[in-house]
Design an enzyme around this catalytic site. Structure first.
Site, PDB file in Angstrom:
ATOM      1  N   PRO A   2      53.445  76.878   0.085  1.00 42.15           N
ATOM      2  CG  PRO A   2      54.781  78.788  -0.855  1.00 42.15           C
ATOM      3  CD  PRO A   2      54.652  77.952   0.420  1.00 42.15           C
ATOM      4  CD  GLU A   3      49.597  72.164  -0.673  1.00 46.17           C
ATOM      5  OE1 GLU A   3      48.863  71.301  -1.555  1.00 46.17           O
ATOM      6  OE2 GLU A   3      49.491  72.044   0.276  1.00 46.17           O
TER       7      GLU A   3
END
Ligand SMILES: [Zn+2]
Length: 264
Positions: A2-3
């Site tokens: 996840p960014e």
């Protein structure tokens, strides 16, 4: 992993938990640096994102700070939906639960005192992240521009996917030394970063596969930005801007996809 857009999507999904009290907690993984006693009875005063971190403010100066790392997710669910990958459950006074699920168990959770102050760089969607701010950062570094974008102490929240996409959109070769970018290139890159992150949030992030470790904003659905990726994961496919084949290289141990013709 996840960014920023994926973490932001989780944070938005947790918004109904704000104002609720944690009536009980299960910490199912001893590697998490928090105990059920620490959390039980605490009222959730706010839930915020900083870079790729999530901070759950407990209203008494303490914050539960969570980093999802490779495969973590933090979602509000209406009923018990424990799986073998659940590492922590926070039960709220309205019957809902916050589940921290993490198949690869690399995510972290810890309680910090005095708020949620992390040594991170610019928040790229904040008003403080201007073209001039990015120009200041690039002028001070000879590192390849992609590595600068991945450096969380400089700009927070960008990872491999959104760095590659931003550089493609700005037509900049990921290997260029940061301080060699022209003013016009920095301007294009700033616009590209803000645009790519904003669009990815609107699409609820990027879901790359269907395994238990892949990012999913809800139990039922994935994000949709994977349908808009120009270079990431598209090695060998034609560049949608110039038709040249997208290439992949290894840069500082990380895979980088780019167009060798129109990224200069
Ligand atoms: Zn191209």
């Amino acid at each position: 992993m996840p960014e920023l857009p994926e973490v932001e999507t989780f944070v938005r999904g947790l918004a109904p938990a704000v104002g609720r009290t944690i009536v009980s907690a299960n910490v199912l993984d001893a590697r998490l640096a928090v105990s059920a006693e620490d959390l039980t009875g605490a009222k959730i005063a706010g839930i915020r994102r900083r870079g790729k971190y999530i901070g759950i403010d407990l209203g008494d100066g303490r914050s539960l700070v969570i980093h999802l790392r490779m495969s973590g997710r933090l979602r509000l669910e209406c009923r018990e939906c424990e799986t073998r990958y659940t590492r922590m459950i926070l039960r709220l006074d309205d019957g809902q639960c916050i589940y921290f699920v993490d198949p690869r168990r690399l995510g972290t959770a810890e309680l910090v005192d005095d708020g949620f102050d992390l040594a991170l760089g610019f928040e790229p969607l904040d008003a403080t992240f201007t073209t001039a701010a990015l120009a200041e950062l690039t002028s001070q570094s000879r590192a390849p521009i992609k590595q600068l974008l991945l450096d969380q102490r400089k700009v927070a929240g960008i990872g491999n996917i959104y760095a590659a996409e931003s550089l493609w959109r700005a037509r900049i070769d990921p290997r260029r030394p940061a301080n060699a970018l022209s003013k016009a290139e920095v301007g294009r890159l700033h616009k590209a970063i803000v645009g790519v992150l904003g669009e990815a949030i609107a699409q609820l992030g990027t879901t790359l596969g269907t395994s238990v470790s892949d990012y999913r904003p809800t139990a039922a659905e994935g994000g949709a930005f994977q349908n808009h990726l120009a270079v990431y994961g598209r090695e060998g496919e034609p560049c949608e801007r110039c038709g040249e084949g997208i290439e992949r290289m290894i840069q500082a141990g990380r895979s980088t996809c780019f167009c060798p013709a129109c990224q200069r």
